[in-house]
Design a protein around this motif. Structure first.
Motif, PDB file in Angstrom:
ATOM      1  N   TYR A 295      -4.706 -39.447 -12.842  1.00 34.39           N
ATOM      2  CA  TYR A 295      -4.105 -40.033 -11.644  1.00 34.39           C
ATOM      3  C   TYR A 295      -5.134 -40.804 -10.825  1.00 34.39           C
ATOM      4  CZ  TYR A 295       0.005 -37.104 -12.559  1.00 34.39           C
ATOM      5  OH  TYR A 295       1.102 -36.510 -13.128  1.00 34.39           O
ATOM      6  N   HIS A 296      -4.717 -41.985 -10.362  1.00 32.93           N
ATOM      7  CA  HIS A 296      -5.593 -42.850  -9.558  1.00 32.93           C
ATOM      8  C   HIS A 296      -6.937 -43.071 -10.241  1.00 32.93           C
ATOM      9  CE1 HIS A 296      -2.788 -42.877  -6.183  1.00 32.93           C
ATOM     10  NE2 HIS A 296      -2.598 -41.592  -6.427  1.00 32.93           N
ATOM     11  N   HIS A 297      -6.846 -43.392 -11.532  1.00 34.88           N
ATOM     12  CA  HIS A 297      -8.041 -43.697 -12.328  1.00 34.88           C
ATOM     13  C   HIS A 297      -9.062 -42.557 -12.278  1.00 34.88           C
ATOM     14  CE1 HIS A 297      -6.482 -47.757 -12.711  1.00 34.88           C
ATOM     15  NE2 HIS A 297      -6.331 -47.798 -11.412  1.00 34.88           N
ATOM     16  N   GLY A 298      -8.560 -41.321 -12.305  1.00 35.40           N
ATOM     17  CA  GLY A 298      -9.446 -40.164 -12.334  1.00 35.40           C
ATOM     18  C   GLY A 298      -9.905 -39.686 -10.976  1.00 35.40           C
TER      19      GLY A 298
ATOM     20  N   PHE B 165      -8.111 -34.776  -3.691  1.00 35.74           N
ATOM     21  CA  PHE B 165      -7.560 -33.503  -3.219  1.00 35.74           C
ATOM     22  C   PHE B 165      -8.667 -32.494  -2.960  1.00 35.74           C
ATOM     23  CE2 PHE B 165      -3.226 -34.608  -4.993  1.00 35.74           C
ATOM     24  CZ  PHE B 165      -2.603 -34.556  -3.763  1.00 35.74           C
ATOM     25  N   GLY B 166      -9.713 -32.524  -3.790  1.00 33.75           N
ATOM     26  CA  GLY B 166     -10.821 -31.604  -3.584  1.00 33.75           C
ATOM     27  C   GLY B 166     -11.453 -31.771  -2.223  1.00 33.75           C
TER      28      GLY B 166
ATOM     29  N   PRO C  60      -4.466 -32.904 -19.872  1.00 27.44           N
ATOM     30  CA  PRO C  60      -4.080 -34.236 -20.375  1.00 27.44           C
ATOM     31  C   PRO C  60      -3.866 -34.232 -21.892  1.00 27.44           C
ATOM     32  CG  PRO C  60      -6.436 -34.176 -19.938  1.00 27.44           C
ATOM     33  CD  PRO C  60      -5.884 -32.852 -19.460  1.00 27.44           C
ATOM     34  N   THR C  61      -2.696 -33.843 -22.306  1.00 27.12           N
ATOM     35  CA  THR C  61      -2.368 -33.599 -23.714  1.00 27.12           C
ATOM     36  C   THR C  61      -2.884 -34.686 -24.661  1.00 27.12           C
ATOM     37  OG1 THR C  61      -0.353 -32.466 -22.979  1.00 27.12           O
ATOM     38  CG2 THR C  61      -0.467 -33.119 -25.302  1.00 27.12           C
ATOM     39  N   TRP C  62      -2.615 -35.943 -24.346  1.00 27.90           N
ATOM     40  CA  TRP C  62      -2.912 -37.052 -25.249  1.00 27.90           C
ATOM     41  C   TRP C  62      -4.413 -37.344 -25.382  1.00 27.90           C
ATOM     42  CZ3 TRP C  62      -1.009 -37.031 -20.444  1.00 27.90           C
ATOM     43  CH2 TRP C  62      -1.672 -37.766 -19.454  1.00 27.90           C
ATOM     44  N   LEU C  63      -5.243 -36.727 -24.513  1.00 32.85           N
ATOM     45  CA  LEU C  63      -6.690 -36.944 -24.576  1.00 32.85           C
ATOM     46  C   LEU C  63      -7.422 -35.792 -25.264  1.00 32.85           C
ATOM     47  CD1 LEU C  63      -7.361 -38.337 -20.967  1.00 32.85           C
ATOM     48  CD2 LEU C  63      -7.086 -39.629 -23.084  1.00 32.85           C
ATOM     49  N   VAL C  64      -6.682 -34.736 -25.593  1.00 33.86           N
ATOM     50  CA  VAL C  64      -7.305 -33.535 -26.168  1.00 33.86           C
ATOM     51  C   VAL C  64      -7.405 -33.660 -27.682  1.00 33.86           C
ATOM     52  CG1 VAL C  64      -7.112 -31.042 -26.464  1.00 33.86           C
ATOM     53  CG2 VAL C  64      -6.478 -32.089 -24.285  1.00 33.86           C
ATOM     54  N   HIS C  65      -8.628 -33.554 -28.209  1.00 30.14           N
ATOM     55  CA  HIS C  65      -8.841 -33.639 -29.655  1.00 30.14           C
ATOM     56  C   HIS C  65      -9.459 -32.370 -30.238  1.00 30.14           C
ATOM     57  CE1 HIS C  65      -8.897 -37.895 -28.182  1.00 30.14           C
ATOM     58  NE2 HIS C  65      -8.016 -37.992 -29.161  1.00 30.14           N
ATOM     59  N   SER C  66      -9.775 -31.404 -29.362  1.00 28.97           N
ATOM     60  CA  SER C  66     -10.337 -30.137 -29.835  1.00 28.97           C
ATOM     61  C   SER C  66     -10.200 -29.102 -28.735  1.00 28.97           C
ATOM     62  CB  SER C  66     -11.818 -30.299 -30.203  1.00 28.97           C
ATOM     63  OG  SER C  66     -12.593 -30.552 -29.036  1.00 28.97           O
ATOM     64  N   LEU C  67     -10.316 -27.839 -29.112  1.00 28.45           N
ATOM     65  CA  LEU C  67     -10.251 -26.763 -28.128  1.00 28.45           C
ATOM     66  C   LEU C  67     -11.413 -26.866 -27.147  1.00 28.45           C
ATOM     67  CD1 LEU C  67      -9.031 -24.163 -27.037  1.00 28.45           C
ATOM     68  CD2 LEU C  67     -10.297 -22.897 -28.793  1.00 28.45           C
ATOM     69  N   ALA C  68     -12.579 -27.218 -27.646  1.00 26.71           N
ATOM     70  CA  ALA C  68     -13.750 -27.362 -26.778  1.00 26.71           C
ATOM     71  C   ALA C  68     -13.515 -28.440 -25.719  1.00 26.71           C
ATOM     72  CB  ALA C  68     -14.975 -27.703 -27.617  1.00 26.71           C
ATOM     73  N   GLU C  69     -12.845 -29.507 -26.129  1.00 26.57           N
ATOM     74  CA  GLU C  69     -12.543 -30.587 -25.192  1.00 26.57           C
ATOM     75  C   GLU C  69     -11.565 -30.117 -24.119  1.00 26.57           C
ATOM     76  OE1 GLU C  69     -12.505 -35.302 -26.065  1.00 26.57           O
ATOM     77  OE2 GLU C  69     -10.923 -34.143 -27.026  1.00 26.57           O
TER      78      GLU C  69
ATOM     79  N   LEU D 209     -11.356 -27.921 -12.176  1.00 27.60           N
ATOM     80  CA  LEU D 209     -11.648 -26.965 -11.101  1.00 27.60           C
ATOM     81  C   LEU D 209     -12.752 -27.494 -10.192  1.00 27.60           C
ATOM     82  CD1 LEU D 209     -11.550 -23.584 -13.068  1.00 27.60           C
ATOM     83  CD2 LEU D 209      -9.906 -24.335 -11.341  1.00 27.60           C
ATOM     84  N   LYS D 210     -13.765 -28.116 -10.802  1.00 32.48           N
ATOM     85  CA  LYS D 210     -14.869 -28.667 -10.012  1.00 32.48           C
ATOM     86  C   LYS D 210     -14.415 -29.843  -9.166  1.00 32.48           C
ATOM     87  CE  LYS D 210     -18.538 -27.318 -13.253  1.00 32.48           C
ATOM     88  NZ  LYS D 210     -19.569 -27.809 -14.202  1.00 32.48           N
ATOM     89  N   ARG D 211     -13.660 -30.739  -9.782  1.00 30.00           N
ATOM     90  CA  ARG D 211     -13.166 -31.902  -9.040  1.00 30.00           C
ATOM     91  C   ARG D 211     -12.326 -31.487  -7.837  1.00 30.00           C
ATOM     92  NH1 ARG D 211     -10.654 -36.363 -13.299  1.00 30.00           N
ATOM     93  NH2 ARG D 211     -12.595 -37.081 -14.256  1.00 30.00           N
ATOM     94  N   CYS D 212     -11.455 -30.510  -8.044  1.00 29.33           N
ATOM     95  CA  CYS D 212     -10.548 -30.062  -6.988  1.00 29.33           C
ATOM     96  C   CYS D 212     -11.199 -29.070  -6.029  1.00 29.33           C
ATOM     97  CB  CYS D 212      -9.290 -29.442  -7.599  1.00 29.33           C
ATOM     98  SG  CYS D 212      -8.265 -30.625  -8.516  1.00 29.33           S
TER      99      CYS D 212
END
Length: 370
Positions: free
Chosen positions: A14-17, A23-24, A42-51, A60-63
């Protein structure tokens, strides 16, 4: 906040990240227990569990919070994608672990798919809530039995039958409900003078039993004021006569079909420079009022053809027009409305503009020569 609004919704893109970062900063001034914050994987950006784990920790940090009141699997659309990310990669199990740790209080999903996908999610898993697109334009009554298309009413009834709280996105269908055509406006303004079209749309959704949260995008302060007044200060459930009036207004609106673009801009930027939302908004301004030029009937008018073509020339720069769409389908991956086929609509607009231009040139009077 002073008027009782205490639910804030954000997401990774949202809002380019910067939505989460905003909100934080802003919510730090309020006691943590005084508001609810929702974020999404972000489902479509996830390529691994680590990601997926990295996304969650960074959110959590951003918010600047230690937990999310609500956390969602963002944009469940393609069933195969849900299986790949949340089942095979183990991301859903990981989110359940975070819920057990207390860093997620309630776990749900935002939904952009078909009824069979919803059936699978409800039968196989336990959820705390679900976020669906629900508005008067995509609503279907129990007696309609639609075979295709997004069936908001059916999804609402499925969730309610499971006693699962319904959260709503797109209550105004990206603003389309707030900008009905002239005939529809007249019906509503006659019944409730001074009340906005948006307030009708919000009350339609808010009056449905089991709808507990409504998320509406707003671009101007007066829209915020109107929405808060509608749902907090002056809210009254929609009566049966009002719903019948609304039905008459919507019938007038549906006489002139428009392209179902909500203007969310997830499709942008187009790699070929096409202004996708702007093109659809321009087309809908004519289509929604029944002002598309035609070969016969009341719209067989050179003046209307000229107005249509001049408007297109002024609204959309030549390098950004529909004829530059090559059907690469990148926009389809990003578009949250699975029923919406952007390249196909672009092709229709390109052909229609060319047709109107040909008609206009053919019917121009010949210049006199000496």
């Amino acid at each position: 906040v002073r008027h009782g609004m205490n639910y804030f919704d954000t997401g990774w893109v949202y809002h380019h990240g910067q939505g989460e970062v905003f909100f934080g900063k802003v919510l730090k001034k309020y006691p943590r227990a005084s508001f609810m914050l929702a974020d999404k994987m972000p489902t479509w950006l996830v390529h691994s569990l680590a990601e997926a784990k990295r996304f969650f920790e960074e959110q959590l940090k951003r918010c600047q919070v230690e937990y999310f009141d609500n956390y969602l699997l963002h944009s469940i659309g393609k069933f195969g994608e849900f299986q790949a990310v949340y089942e095979k990669m183990g991301v859903l199990d990981y989110l359940k672990e975070e819920k057990a740790r207390g860093r997620i209080r309630h776990l749900g999903f935002s939904f952009h798919s078909e009824v069979p996908t919803m059936e699978y999610l409800l039968e196989k898993y336990t959820w705390d809530f679900a976020l669906i697109m629900l508005n008067c334009l995509e609503w279907d009554e129990e007696s309609e039995h639609r075979q295709s298309g997004y069936r908001a009413g059916t999804l609402y009834r499925m969730l309610t039958a499971k006693k699962l709280p319904v959260f709503v996105m797109e209550p105004l269908s990206g603003g389309r409900v707030a900008t009905l055509n002239g005939k529809a406006k007249k019906v509503l303004e006659t019944d409730r003078p001074g009340k906005s079209l948006a307030s009708w749309g919000l009350r339609f959704v808010a009056s449905l039993p089991n709808v507990q949260v409504i998320l509406s995008g707003m671009n101007k302060l007066d829209q915020v004021v109107d929405n808060v007044r509608t749902l907090a200060s002056d809210f009254t459930p929609m009566t049966r006569p009002e719903r019948e009036t609304y039905g008459r207004a919507l019938a007038e609106f549906h006489k002139y079909p428009t392209i179902p673009c909500t203007g969310c801009r997830y499709c942008m930027p187009c790699p070929y420079g096409v202004l996708i939302p702007e093109t659809f908004a321009w087309y809908n301004a004519f289509a929604g009022e029944g002002l598309l030029p035609a070969d016969s009937g009341p719209n067989d008018s050179q003046a209307l053809r000229r107005k249509f073509l001049v408007s297109y020339n002024n609204a959309i720069p030549p390098p950004a027009r529909a004829n530059h769409c090559i059907g690469c389908r990148k926009c389809l991956v990003a578009c949250p409305q699975w029923t919406f086929r952007i390249p196909a609509e672009m092709e229709k607009i390109e052909k229609f503009v060319a047709q109107v231009r040909t008609q206009y040139e053919a019917k121009k009077p010949e210049k006199a020569t000496c």
